[in-house]
Design a protein around this motif. Structure first.
Motif, PDB file in Angstrom:
ATOM      1  N   ARG A 114      10.507  59.154  23.003  1.00  0.00           N
ATOM      2  CA  ARG A 114       9.398  60.012  23.402  1.00  0.00           C
ATOM      3  C   ARG A 114       8.060  59.599  22.800  1.00  0.00           C
ATOM      4  O   ARG A 114       7.015  60.133  23.199  1.00  0.00           O
ATOM      5  N   SER A 115       8.052  58.682  21.868  1.00  0.00           N
ATOM      6  CA  SER A 115       6.804  58.275  21.238  1.00  0.00           C
ATOM      7  C   SER A 115       5.850  57.686  22.268  1.00  0.00           C
ATOM      8  O   SER A 115       6.225  56.844  23.088  1.00  0.00           O
ATOM      9  N   GLY A 116       4.590  58.163  22.248  1.00  0.00           N
ATOM     10  CA  GLY A 116       3.594  57.664  23.180  1.00  0.00           C
ATOM     11  C   GLY A 116       3.669  58.283  24.553  1.00  0.00           C
ATOM     12  O   GLY A 116       3.004  57.810  25.484  1.00  0.00           O
ATOM     13  N   PHE A 146      -0.799  71.662   9.723  1.00  0.00           N
ATOM     14  CA  PHE A 146      -0.179  72.148  10.959  1.00  0.00           C
ATOM     15  C   PHE A 146       1.127  71.426  11.227  1.00  0.00           C
ATOM     16  O   PHE A 146       2.179  72.038  11.359  1.00  0.00           O
ATOM     17  N   ALA A 147       1.064  70.099  11.306  1.00  0.00           N
ATOM     18  CA  ALA A 147       2.257  69.305  11.563  1.00  0.00           C
ATOM     19  C   ALA A 147       2.822  68.752  10.261  1.00  0.00           C
ATOM     20  O   ALA A 147       2.088  68.485   9.310  1.00  0.00           O
ATOM     21  N   PRO A 148       4.149  68.574  10.200  1.00  0.00           N
ATOM     22  CA  PRO A 148       4.747  67.949   9.014  1.00  0.00           C
ATOM     23  C   PRO A 148       4.266  66.508   8.849  1.00  0.00           C
ATOM     24  O   PRO A 148       3.738  65.897   9.778  1.00  0.00           O
ATOM     25  N   GLU A 149       4.482  65.974   7.654  1.00  0.00           N
ATOM     26  CA  GLU A 149       4.134  64.574   7.404  1.00  0.00           C
ATOM     27  C   GLU A 149       5.172  63.665   8.063  1.00  0.00           C
ATOM     28  O   GLU A 149       6.269  64.097   8.450  1.00  0.00           O
ATOM     29  N   ALA A 199       5.516  66.769  19.304  1.00  0.00           N
ATOM     30  CA  ALA A 199       6.601  66.920  18.335  1.00  0.00           C
ATOM     31  C   ALA A 199       6.864  65.625  17.581  1.00  0.00           C
ATOM     32  O   ALA A 199       7.292  65.643  16.422  1.00  0.00           O
ATOM     33  N   ILE A 200       6.596  64.481  18.226  1.00  0.00           N
ATOM     34  CA  ILE A 200       6.788  63.173  17.594  1.00  0.00           C
ATOM     35  C   ILE A 200       5.454  62.581  17.160  1.00  0.00           C
ATOM     36  O   ILE A 200       5.256  62.229  15.996  1.00  0.00           O
ATOM     37  N   TRP A 252      10.073  71.060  14.357  1.00  0.00           N
ATOM     38  CA  TRP A 252       8.964  71.860  13.854  1.00  0.00           C
ATOM     39  C   TRP A 252       8.168  72.493  14.987  1.00  0.00           C
ATOM     40  O   TRP A 252       7.309  73.350  14.744  1.00  0.00           O
ATOM     41  N   VAL A 253       8.430  72.114  16.217  1.00  0.00           N
ATOM     42  CA  VAL A 253       7.703  72.661  17.363  1.00  0.00           C
ATOM     43  C   VAL A 253       8.710  73.014  18.452  1.00  0.00           C
ATOM     44  O   VAL A 253       9.753  72.376  18.587  1.00  0.00           O
ATOM     45  N   ALA A 254       8.418  74.080  19.189  1.00  0.00           N
ATOM     46  CA  ALA A 254       9.337  74.555  20.238  1.00  0.00           C
ATOM     47  C   ALA A 254       9.244  73.636  21.443  1.00  0.00           C
ATOM     48  O   ALA A 254       8.461  73.860  22.370  1.00  0.00           O
TER      49      ALA A 254
END
Length: 213
Positions: free
Chosen positions: A11-13, A28-31, A18-19, A43-45
């Protein structure tokens, strides 16, 4: 039709926050994961399995026509909703007509539209905490006041609604609207039937006490 819930998609790009959002939105987003570890996008729906094939097929077929103008929801749109509510929830299709259905292109927009039917800017809205940031942002941006009723863990370590706290908050702040999320975001609880019924009984009880039928 067979559904695919096991394939791992790259799913990257591909517009997947989420990625691709990992490490890019502090607070907001994890590291990003450490070297040698995979990203786990919990971490996201976001659904991490392929969409049922008929949906992208329909989108591709429509997108093949080069004109994209304004539109109204089609009869098929309304019929799908009516058929779902009839088969799933036992609604009477003679009573659930297209005139009863409003079009929204997202959950948050639908929540705000529904709230404005029962409350005005400045009014308190009850939500269970921890609270989905989409609810928090949309309530604040539209001038509503947030009143939290914290979820509590029972003896089996399961998150439950605190019905006593809910009733106290609704009465104290004269609340007329509640956001009720199932499955709850972010704790993930799918409320059991008795929980839903007890919540509805509570709302009905307060409504009757205020003289509404």
């Amino acid at each position: 039709m067979k559904y695919d819930f096991t394939s791992i998609m790259f799913r990257s790009g591909h517009d997947a926050i989420a990625i691709d959002g990992l490490g890019s939105m502090p607070g907001f987003a994890p590291e990003l994961p450490m070297d040698g570890f995979d990203a786990i996008p919990m971490w996201v729906a976001d659904m991490n399995f392929p969409t049922v094939p008929t949906i992208p097929e329909a989108i591709i077929a429509r997108a093949s026509h080069p004109a994209f103008g304004y539109f109204n929801p089609t009869p098929e749109y309304y019929n799908s909703i009516i058929q779902w509510q009839t088969s799933r929830n036992g609604c009477d299709p003679a009573l659930l007509t297209p005139e009863c259905i409003g079009y929204e292109n997202g959950v948050i927009g639908g929540v705000v539209t529904a709230l404005t039917s029962f409350a005005n800017p400045g009014d308190p809205i009850l939500v269970h905490s921890p609270t989905y940031i989409g609810f928090t942002g949309s309530l604040q941006n539209n001038g509503f006041k947030i009143v939290h009723s914290p979820l509590v863990k029972d003896k089996d370590n399961i998150w439950r609604m605190d019905f006593e706290d809910m009733e106290n908050k609704i009465r104290k702040y004269n609340i007329h609207a509640v956001i009720f999320c199932s499955p709850h975001n972010p704790c993930g609880r799918v409320w059991e039937r008795w929980e839903l019924e007890r919540a509805m009984e509570l709302y009905k009880k307060i409504r009757l006490c205020r003289g509404f039928r």
